[in-house]
Motif scaffolding. Structure first.
Motif, mmCIF file in Angstrom:
data_model
loop_
_atom_site.group_PDB
_atom_site.id
_atom_site.type_symbol
_atom_site.label_atom_id
_atom_site.label_comp_id
_atom_site.label_asym_id
_atom_site.label_seq_id
_atom_site.Cartn_x
_atom_site.Cartn_y
_atom_site.Cartn_z
ATOM 1 N N THR A 90 0.819 -1.213 0.000
ATOM 2 C CA THR A 90 0.000 0.000 0.000
ATOM 3 C C THR A 90 0.856 1.268 0.000
ATOM 4 N N ILE A 91 1.929 1.286 0.766
ATOM 5 C CA ILE A 91 2.787 2.475 0.799
ATOM 6 C C ILE A 91 3.489 2.670 -0.540
ATOM 7 N N ALA A 92 4.015 1.583 -1.109
ATOM 8 C CA ALA A 92 4.720 1.684 -2.388
ATOM 9 C C ALA A 92 3.790 2.155 -3.504
ATOM 10 N N ILE A 93 2.609 1.578 -3.574
ATOM 11 C CA ILE A 93 1.662 1.974 -4.625
ATOM 12 C C ILE A 93 1.146 3.393 -4.375
ATOM 13 N N GLY A 94 0.950 3.760 -3.117
ATOM 14 C CA GLY A 94 0.514 5.122 -2.810
ATOM 15 C C GLY A 94 1.517 6.156 -3.287
ATOM 16 N N VAL A 95 2.789 5.930 -2.998
ATOM 17 C CA VAL A 95 3.835 6.840 -3.472
ATOM 18 C C VAL A 95 3.871 6.870 -4.995
ATOM 19 N N ALA A 96 3.766 5.692 -5.624
ATOM 20 C CA ALA A 96 3.802 5.622 -7.084
ATOM 21 C C ALA A 96 2.648 6.403 -7.712
ATOM 22 N N LEU A 97 1.462 6.300 -7.142
ATOM 23 C CA LEU A 97 0.313 7.034 -7.680
ATOM 24 C C LEU A 97 0.532 8.540 -7.593
ATOM 25 N N GLY A 98 1.111 8.977 -6.479
ATOM 26 C CA GLY A 98 1.365 10.403 -6.323
ATOM 27 C C GLY A 98 2.439 10.915 -7.268
ATOM 28 N N VAL A 99 3.486 10.117 -7.471
ATOM 29 C CA VAL A 99 4.587 10.539 -8.341
ATOM 30 C C VAL A 99 4.176 10.515 -9.804
ATOM 31 N N LEU A 100 3.514 9.446 -10.229
ATOM 32 C CA LEU A 100 3.143 9.300 -11.629
ATOM 33 C C LEU A 100 2.020 10.242 -12.036
ATOM 34 N N GLY A 101 1.210 10.667 -11.069
ATOM 35 C CA GLY A 101 0.078 11.521 -11.396
ATOM 36 C C GLY A 101 0.464 12.932 -11.767
ATOM 37 N N VAL A 195 4.175 21.289 -2.890
ATOM 38 C CA VAL A 195 2.969 20.566 -3.310
ATOM 39 C C VAL A 195 3.317 19.215 -3.907
ATOM 40 N N ARG A 196 4.357 19.163 -4.752
ATOM 41 C CA ARG A 196 4.720 17.898 -5.413
ATOM 42 C C ARG A 196 5.209 16.851 -4.416
ATOM 43 N N LEU A 197 5.798 17.282 -3.334
ATOM 44 C CA LEU A 197 6.258 16.345 -2.308
ATOM 45 C C LEU A 197 5.119 15.903 -1.408
ATOM 46 N N LEU A 198 4.220 16.816 -1.100
ATOM 47 C CA LEU A 198 3.112 16.505 -0.197
ATOM 48 C C LEU A 198 2.177 15.456 -0.780
ATOM 49 N N GLY A 199 1.968 15.491 -2.117
ATOM 50 C CA GLY A 199 1.043 14.545 -2.740
ATOM 51 C C GLY A 199 1.442 13.089 -2.526
ATOM 52 N N PRO A 200 2.645 12.682 -2.950
ATOM 53 C CA PRO A 200 3.072 11.297 -2.713
ATOM 54 C C PRO A 200 3.168 10.944 -1.234
ATOM 55 N N LEU A 201 3.609 11.900 -0.407
ATOM 56 C CA LEU A 201 3.706 11.632 1.028
ATOM 57 C C LEU A 201 2.333 11.353 1.615
ATOM 58 N N PHE A 202 1.352 12.163 1.219
ATOM 59 C CA PHE A 202 0.002 11.944 1.734
ATOM 60 C C PHE A 202 -0.564 10.607 1.271
ATOM 61 N N LEU A 203 -0.365 10.253 -0.003
ATOM 62 C CA LEU A 203 -0.871 8.970 -0.497
ATOM 63 C C LEU A 203 -0.154 7.789 0.165
ATOM 64 N N ALA A 204 1.107 7.992 0.564
ATOM 65 C CA ALA A 204 1.788 6.952 1.333
ATOM 66 C C ALA A 204 1.110 6.770 2.686
ATOM 67 N N ILE A 205 0.692 7.884 3.308
ATOM 68 C CA ILE A 205 -0.038 7.804 4.576
ATOM 69 C C ILE A 205 -1.390 7.131 4.367
ATOM 70 N N VAL A 206 -2.059 7.464 3.256
ATOM 71 C CA VAL A 206 -3.333 6.805 2.949
ATOM 72 C C VAL A 206 -3.115 5.298 2.790
ATOM 73 N N GLY A 207 -2.031 4.921 2.102
ATOM 74 C CA GLY A 207 -1.735 3.502 1.934
ATOM 75 C C GLY A 207 -1.485 2.803 3.254
ATOM 76 N N ALA A 208 -0.705 3.435 4.133
ATOM 77 C CA ALA A 208 -0.446 2.851 5.448
ATOM 78 C C ALA A 208 -1.726 2.762 6.270
ATOM 79 N N THR A 209 -2.588 3.759 6.138
ATOM 80 C CA THR A 209 -3.881 3.721 6.833
ATOM 81 C C THR A 209 -4.736 2.573 6.314
#
Length: 309
Positions: A90-101, A195-209
């Motif tokens: 979940t954390i890996a995919i969350g970061v990937a979604l934020g970076v690729l988006g 902003v670009r850093l916060l997006g992947p970081l937040f999605l990583a938190i969503v993945g961990a949640t």
């Protein structure tokens, strides 16, 4: 680690007197562990869920819930701790979604593609696990899908509480810039908010949640715990910080009420009662907001909100 409780035909604490019933319920060890883990996860889910709804990333959160399922099955197929697969995937995919988006936000096309790919992986790992552990796969698969809050062990409950506390602290540290970036990303970027850093970081938190909550309500139902109370809070107030706190409170209330209802009516699974109450909260909030729509409530625009952050 999640364990399965032996089948219980009757709960000795269920009585006609509500106060006595609550006292008896709270005296049971498996209820205590469920409340410890459930409260921590609900508080985390409510806080994270508010930002998910505010940022319009509901689809991303739903995709990560299915990533949790695929990650858990991958861990089971590999014969390792289920939680390692949950959090790693979940954390890996969350970061990937934020970076690729791009611009730190998940793109719907990328999310949809990842969604389909992850579902395929889930089927693949389920087939492997079924072949290797044909005698025990059914119970494990059900626990991954629907959770097992009444079967959580003392160690797992403590771990869940500490992990949730750690994630809450990280979220609170970035809450102010994240709120600014969520309401008006262009202005936030102009003022130096990463902003670009916060997006992947937040999605990583969503993945961990998602990984954490899947142990409580299951991978298929966990996103309802994040989305419904948060959406209800947004219906009830347009003040960001008030809505954030209200979202957390509504999620914890749904968790407590769901556990109590499932205890009082053992035929109802706790995951069902928790999510049913969360959905009821949103329905009631929607009705309340419609009734109050005729009144003149000042709307908080992104520009105005930026000055209140």
């Amino acid at each position: 680690m999640i364990t399965v409780l032996p089948q219980v035909t009757a709960l000795p604490g269920v009585t006609a007197n509500p106060l006595t019933g609550v006292v008896n319920m709270l005296s049971l060890s498996f209820i205590q562990y469920a409340l410890i883990a459930g409260t921590a996860v609900a508080l985390l889910s409510g806080l994270v869920g508010y930002f998910v709804v505010l940022r319009g990333q509901v689809f991303a959160g739903d995709a990560l819930s299915h990533v949790a399922y695929a990650g858990a099955l991958a861990a089971l197929a590999a014969g390792i701790d289920l939680r390692l697969g949950l959090f790693a995937a979940t954390i890996a995919i969350g970061v990937a979604l934020g970076v690729l988006g791009g611009r730190g936000a998940a793109d719907d096309v990328i999310i949809g593609t990842t969604f389909a790919w992850v579902l395929g992986l889930g089927v693949f790992f389920l087939a492997i696990y079924t072949t290797r552990a044909a005698t025990s796969n059914s119970a494990a698969n059900v626990n991954v899908l629907f959770g097992s809050i009444f079967g959580i062990s003392p160690a797992a409950a403590t771990t869940a509480a500490w992990v949730a506390l750690g994630l809450i602290m990280v979220l609170l540290v970035i809450a102010r810039p994240l709120l600014f970036a969520s309401l008006d990303p262009a202005v936030a970027a102009a003022r130096g908010v990463p902003v670009r850093l916060l997006g992947p970081l937040f999605l990583a938190i969503v993945g961990a949640t998602a990984a954490e909550a899947s142990q409580i309500v299951g991978a298929l139902l966990l996103f309802g715990l994040m989305a419904a109370p948060a959406a209800a809070a947004q219906r009830l107030t347009d003040r960001p910080w008030r809505a954030l706190g209200l979202s957390a409170a509504l999620t914890v209330a749904a968790m407590w009420a769901g556990i109590a209802l499932s205890y009082a009516a053992p035929a109802l699974p706790p995951s069902f009662t928790i999510l049913a109450i969360a959905a009821a909260e949103y329905a009631l909030a929607a009705l309340a907001s419609r009734r109050g729509s005729s009144r003149n409530h000042p709307h908080l625009s992104p520009a105005t909100a930026a000055h209140t952050i």
